[in-house]
Write a protein that holds these residues in place. Structure first.
Motif, PDB file in Angstrom:
ATOM      1  N   VAL A 121       7.290   1.735  -6.948  1.00 54.16           N
ATOM      2  CA  VAL A 121       7.917   1.348  -5.679  1.00 54.16           C
ATOM      3  C   VAL A 121       9.267   2.037  -5.541  1.00 54.16           C
ATOM      4  O   VAL A 121      10.074   2.031  -6.472  1.00 54.16           O
ATOM      5  CB  VAL A 121       8.083  -0.183  -5.594  1.00 54.16           C
ATOM      6  CG1 VAL A 121       8.843  -0.576  -4.327  1.00 54.16           C
ATOM      7  CG2 VAL A 121       6.725  -0.871  -5.631  1.00 54.16           C
ATOM      8  N   ARG A 122       9.514   2.642  -4.375  1.00 51.92           N
ATOM      9  CA  ARG A 122      10.795   3.319  -4.122  1.00 51.92           C
ATOM     10  C   ARG A 122      11.814   2.326  -3.573  1.00 51.92           C
ATOM     11  O   ARG A 122      11.516   1.544  -2.678  1.00 51.92           O
ATOM     12  CB  ARG A 122      10.599   4.479  -3.152  1.00 51.92           C
ATOM     13  CG  ARG A 122      11.820   5.408  -3.075  1.00 51.92           C
ATOM     14  CD  ARG A 122      11.512   6.724  -2.384  1.00 51.92           C
ATOM     15  NE  ARG A 122      11.360   6.568  -0.950  1.00 51.92           N
ATOM     16  CZ  ARG A 122      10.234   6.715  -0.294  1.00 51.92           C
ATOM     17  NH1 ARG A 122       9.110   6.994  -0.961  1.00 51.92           N
ATOM     18  NH2 ARG A 122      10.176   6.581   1.016  1.00 51.92           N
ATOM     19  N   TYR A 123      13.017   2.368  -4.104  1.00 49.92           N
ATOM     20  CA  TYR A 123      14.081   1.420  -3.785  1.00 49.92           C
ATOM     21  C   TYR A 123      15.224   2.147  -3.092  1.00 49.92           C
ATOM     22  O   TYR A 123      15.787   3.083  -3.625  1.00 49.92           O
ATOM     23  CB  TYR A 123      14.561   0.793  -5.093  1.00 49.92           C
ATOM     24  CG  TYR A 123      15.766  -0.120  -5.014  1.00 49.92           C
ATOM     25  CD1 TYR A 123      17.047   0.344  -5.242  1.00 49.92           C
ATOM     26  CD2 TYR A 123      15.603  -1.476  -4.749  1.00 49.92           C
ATOM     27  CE1 TYR A 123      18.140  -0.489  -5.201  1.00 49.92           C
ATOM     28  CE2 TYR A 123      16.684  -2.328  -4.702  1.00 49.92           C
ATOM     29  CZ  TYR A 123      17.960  -1.823  -4.931  1.00 49.92           C
ATOM     30  OH  TYR A 123      19.037  -2.673  -4.881  1.00 49.92           O
TER      31      TYR A 123
ATOM     32  N   ALA B 181       0.839  -1.189   0.000  1.00 53.35           N
ATOM     33  CA  ALA B 181       0.000   0.000   0.000  1.00 53.35           C
ATOM     34  C   ALA B 181       0.881   1.249   0.000  1.00 53.35           C
ATOM     35  O   ALA B 181       2.093   1.176   0.223  1.00 53.35           O
ATOM     36  CB  ALA B 181      -0.911  -0.005   1.224  1.00 53.35           C
ATOM     37  N   ALA B 182       0.286   2.401  -0.244  1.00 53.43           N
ATOM     38  CA  ALA B 182       1.034   3.656  -0.244  1.00 53.43           C
ATOM     39  C   ALA B 182       1.695   3.854   1.117  1.00 53.43           C
ATOM     40  O   ALA B 182       1.030   3.816   2.159  1.00 53.43           O
ATOM     41  CB  ALA B 182       0.109   4.822  -0.561  1.00 53.43           C
ATOM     42  N   GLY B 183       3.013   4.031   1.110  1.00 61.47           N
ATOM     43  CA  GLY B 183       3.759   4.242   2.340  1.00 61.47           C
ATOM     44  C   GLY B 183       4.149   2.974   3.073  1.00 61.47           C
ATOM     45  O   GLY B 183       4.943   3.031   4.027  1.00 61.47           O
ATOM     46  N   GLU B 184       3.624   1.820   2.657  1.00 59.81           N
ATOM     47  CA  GLU B 184       3.979   0.556   3.315  1.00 59.81           C
ATOM     48  C   GLU B 184       5.409   0.172   2.955  1.00 59.81           C
ATOM     49  O   GLU B 184       5.833   0.273   1.804  1.00 59.81           O
ATOM     50  CB  GLU B 184       3.018  -0.548   2.888  1.00 59.81           C
ATOM     51  CG  GLU B 184       3.253  -1.875   3.602  1.00 59.81           C
ATOM     52  CD  GLU B 184       2.275  -2.952   3.182  1.00 59.81           C
ATOM     53  OE1 GLU B 184       2.378  -4.076   3.699  1.00 59.81           O
ATOM     54  OE2 GLU B 184       1.406  -2.661   2.327  1.00 59.81           O
ATOM     55  N   VAL B 185       6.148  -0.317   3.941  1.00 62.30           N
ATOM     56  CA  VAL B 185       7.574  -0.606   3.769  1.00 62.30           C
ATOM     57  C   VAL B 185       7.840  -2.078   4.038  1.00 62.30           C
ATOM     58  O   VAL B 185       7.284  -2.677   4.965  1.00 62.30           O
ATOM     59  CB  VAL B 185       8.431   0.254   4.725  1.00 62.30           C
ATOM     60  CG1 VAL B 185       9.903  -0.164   4.661  1.00 62.30           C
ATOM     61  CG2 VAL B 185       8.284   1.733   4.387  1.00 62.30           C
ATOM     62  N   ILE B 186       8.696  -2.668   3.209  1.00 65.58           N
ATOM     63  CA  ILE B 186       9.205  -4.010   3.461  1.00 65.58           C
ATOM     64  C   ILE B 186      10.723  -3.960   3.317  1.00 65.58           C
ATOM     65  O   ILE B 186      11.252  -3.313   2.410  1.00 65.58           O
ATOM     66  CB  ILE B 186       8.586  -5.053   2.505  1.00 65.58           C
ATOM     67  CG1 ILE B 186       9.096  -6.449   2.850  1.00 65.58           C
ATOM     68  CG2 ILE B 186       8.864  -4.711   1.058  1.00 65.58           C
ATOM     69  CD1 ILE B 186       8.384  -7.557   2.097  1.00 65.58           C
ATOM     70  N   LYS B 187      11.417  -4.611   4.248  1.00 63.51           N
ATOM     71  CA  LYS B 187      12.876  -4.655   4.224  1.00 63.51           C
ATOM     72  C   LYS B 187      13.310  -6.057   3.846  1.00 63.51           C
ATOM     73  O   LYS B 187      12.883  -7.042   4.448  1.00 63.51           O
ATOM     74  CB  LYS B 187      13.446  -4.243   5.585  1.00 63.51           C
ATOM     75  CG  LYS B 187      13.103  -2.807   5.952  1.00 63.51           C
ATOM     76  CD  LYS B 187      13.691  -2.396   7.298  1.00 63.51           C
ATOM     77  CE  LYS B 187      13.308  -0.966   7.650  1.00 63.51           C
ATOM     78  NZ  LYS B 187      13.872  -0.529   8.946  1.00 63.51           N
ATOM     79  N   VAL B 188      14.179  -6.142   2.849  1.00 59.42           N
ATOM     80  CA  VAL B 188      14.525  -7.418   2.231  1.00 59.42           C
ATOM     81  C   VAL B 188      16.029  -7.628   2.291  1.00 59.42           C
ATOM     82  O   VAL B 188      16.811  -6.695   2.069  1.00 59.42           O
ATOM     83  CB  VAL B 188      14.054  -7.455   0.759  1.00 59.42           C
ATOM     84  CG1 VAL B 188      14.250  -8.843   0.162  1.00 59.42           C
ATOM     85  CG2 VAL B 188      12.604  -7.028   0.646  1.00 59.42           C
TER      86      VAL B 188
ATOM     87  N   GLY C 100       5.963   1.228  -0.830  1.00 61.50           N
ATOM     88  CA  GLY C 100       4.854   1.245  -1.761  1.00 61.50           C
ATOM     89  C   GLY C 100       4.344   2.642  -2.054  1.00 61.50           C
ATOM     90  O   GLY C 100       4.829   3.624  -1.507  1.00 61.50           O
ATOM     91  N   PRO C 101       3.409   2.740  -3.009  1.00 60.26           N
ATOM     92  CA  PRO C 101       2.567   1.652  -3.493  1.00 60.26           C
ATOM     93  C   PRO C 101       3.176   0.882  -4.660  1.00 60.26           C
ATOM     94  O   PRO C 101       4.010   1.407  -5.386  1.00 60.26           O
ATOM     95  CB  PRO C 101       1.302   2.387  -3.958  1.00 60.26           C
ATOM     96  CG  PRO C 101       1.841   3.706  -4.473  1.00 60.26           C
ATOM     97  CD  PRO C 101       2.977   4.048  -3.546  1.00 60.26           C
ATOM     98  N   GLY C 102       2.730  -0.363  -4.800  1.00 58.64           N
ATOM     99  CA  GLY C 102       3.152  -1.155  -5.938  1.00 58.64           C
ATOM    100  C   GLY C 102       3.298  -2.624  -5.599  1.00 58.64           C
ATOM    101  O   GLY C 102       3.140  -3.044  -4.457  1.00 58.64           O
ATOM    102  N   THR C 103       3.610  -3.408  -6.629  1.00 59.91           N
ATOM    103  CA  THR C 103       3.774  -4.853  -6.511  1.00 59.91           C
ATOM    104  C   THR C 103       5.241  -5.207  -6.445  1.00 59.91           C
ATOM    105  O   THR C 103       6.062  -4.643  -7.183  1.00 59.91           O
ATOM    106  CB  THR C 103       3.116  -5.570  -7.702  1.00 59.91           C
ATOM    107  OG1 THR C 103       1.743  -5.182  -7.781  1.00 59.91           O
ATOM    108  CG2 THR C 103       3.205  -7.074  -7.565  1.00 59.91           C
ATOM    109  N   VAL C 104       5.581  -6.151  -5.581  1.00 58.77           N
ATOM    110  CA  VAL C 104       6.952  -6.606  -5.414  1.00 58.77           C
ATOM    111  C   VAL C 104       6.974  -8.129  -5.507  1.00 58.77           C
ATOM    112  O   VAL C 104       6.121  -8.808  -4.919  1.00 58.77           O
ATOM    113  CB  VAL C 104       7.530  -6.166  -4.052  1.00 58.77           C
ATOM    114  CG1 VAL C 104       8.921  -6.739  -3.835  1.00 58.77           C
ATOM    115  CG2 VAL C 104       7.560  -4.646  -3.950  1.00 58.77           C
ATOM    116  N   TYR C 105       7.936  -8.669  -6.249  1.00 56.64           N
ATOM    117  CA  TYR C 105       8.166 -10.111  -6.286  1.00 56.64           C
ATOM    118  C   TYR C 105       9.483 -10.408  -5.570  1.00 56.64           C
ATOM    119  O   TYR C 105      10.516  -9.801  -5.873  1.00 56.64           O
ATOM    120  CB  TYR C 105       8.241 -10.626  -7.726  1.00 56.64           C
ATOM    121  CG  TYR C 105       6.896 -10.694  -8.410  1.00 56.64           C
ATOM    122  CD1 TYR C 105       6.125 -11.860  -8.376  1.00 56.64           C
ATOM    123  CD2 TYR C 105       6.389  -9.601  -9.102  1.00 56.64           C
ATOM    124  CE1 TYR C 105       4.894 -11.923  -9.004  1.00 56.64           C
ATOM    125  CE2 TYR C 105       5.157  -9.655  -9.737  1.00 56.64           C
ATOM    126  CZ  TYR C 105       4.419 -10.813  -9.677  1.00 56.64           C
ATOM    127  OH  TYR C 105       3.198 -10.871 -10.303  1.00 56.64           O
TER     128      TYR C 105
END
Length: 227
Positions: free
Chosen positions: A173-175, A154-161, A200-205
């Motif tokens: 998606v901002r990288y 979602a907009a502003g949602e963050v995932i750390k990989v 986000g926002p956007g799709t990530v694989y």
């Protein structure tokens, strides 16, 4: 054009072309094909685009395969254990992908180099300074290592990989790359100094396996001249 992704840990994609239809891949990417398919090797886009593809993990020359009769099959195989992802791109859609992820696509698909915007991201992000940018209209297939998970941010949602586990993400998606915090985490956490931050926002694989990790595990078992 009909497409079928088959296989388990070492998949392939079967593409059935009507007369006049084409697909392209990097040199050496084809596994087998029917007799009435013509192969043409070229720079596709010129010398500068070809050099850019080399930096992003692909070959300088690309091979285009065109059916000269109806119902001609051509098969492309993955180069490492994992999955093959199928995308149907629409006009204006762009994906940023890891190096060497492009497997095969229609001629209307554009494959370009994507430079990371920050020096730190390129230096420590696990894939070097260069990623791949895929755009255009039509079908394209990407390779991923191990199992694949799709996340909708979602907009502003963050995932750390962890480094190298990103397969592809939308242009929206901002990288970024951020440093792992804490002395003990850095030296004893086993995850390295840096994590990839996707906003986000956007799709990530995401992929469960990286070729760097595989190489690290195999190195102790590779014979050397001294042994």
């Amino acid at each position: 054009m009909k497409c079928d992704v088959f296989g388990n840990d070492l998949p392939g994609v079967s593409i059935t072309l009507d007369q006049g239809e084409s697909v392209y891949t990097q040199s050496g990417g084809m596994a087998w094909m029917d007799e009435q398919i013509k192969m043409e090797t070229n720079l596709k886009g010129g010398l500068m685009k070809g050099i850019g593809r080399m930096f992003s993990g692909e070959s300088l020359f690309m091979a285009t395969y065109t059916a000269t009769a109806p119902n001609q099959e051509i098969v492309f195989a993955s180069t490492f254990p994992g999955q093959i992802l199928e995308f149907d791109l629409h006009k204006g859609e762009e994906w940023i992908c890891q190096k060497s992820s492009f497997l095969v696509g229609e001629p209307s698909i554009h494959l370009n180099v994507e430079w990371t915007k920050k020096f730190s991201a390129g230096l420590f992000g696990g894939e070097g300074f260069i990623l791949q940018r895929i755009s255009g209209e039509g079908k394209v297939f990407l390779e991923a290592a191990g199992s694949v998970v799709k996340r909708e941010l979602a907009a502003g949602e963050v995932i750390k990989v962890d480094t190298g586990n990103v397969v592809a993400f939308n242009r929206s998606v901002r990288y970024e790359i951020e440093t792992v915090k804490g002395f003990k985490n850095i030296f004893f956490g086993g995850e390295g100094l840096f994590l990839t931050k996707l906003t986000g926002p956007g799709t990530v694989y995401l992929q469960t396996l990286t070729m760097q990790n595989v190489a690290t595990r195999l190195i102790p078992y590779i014979p050397t001249s001294g042994n």
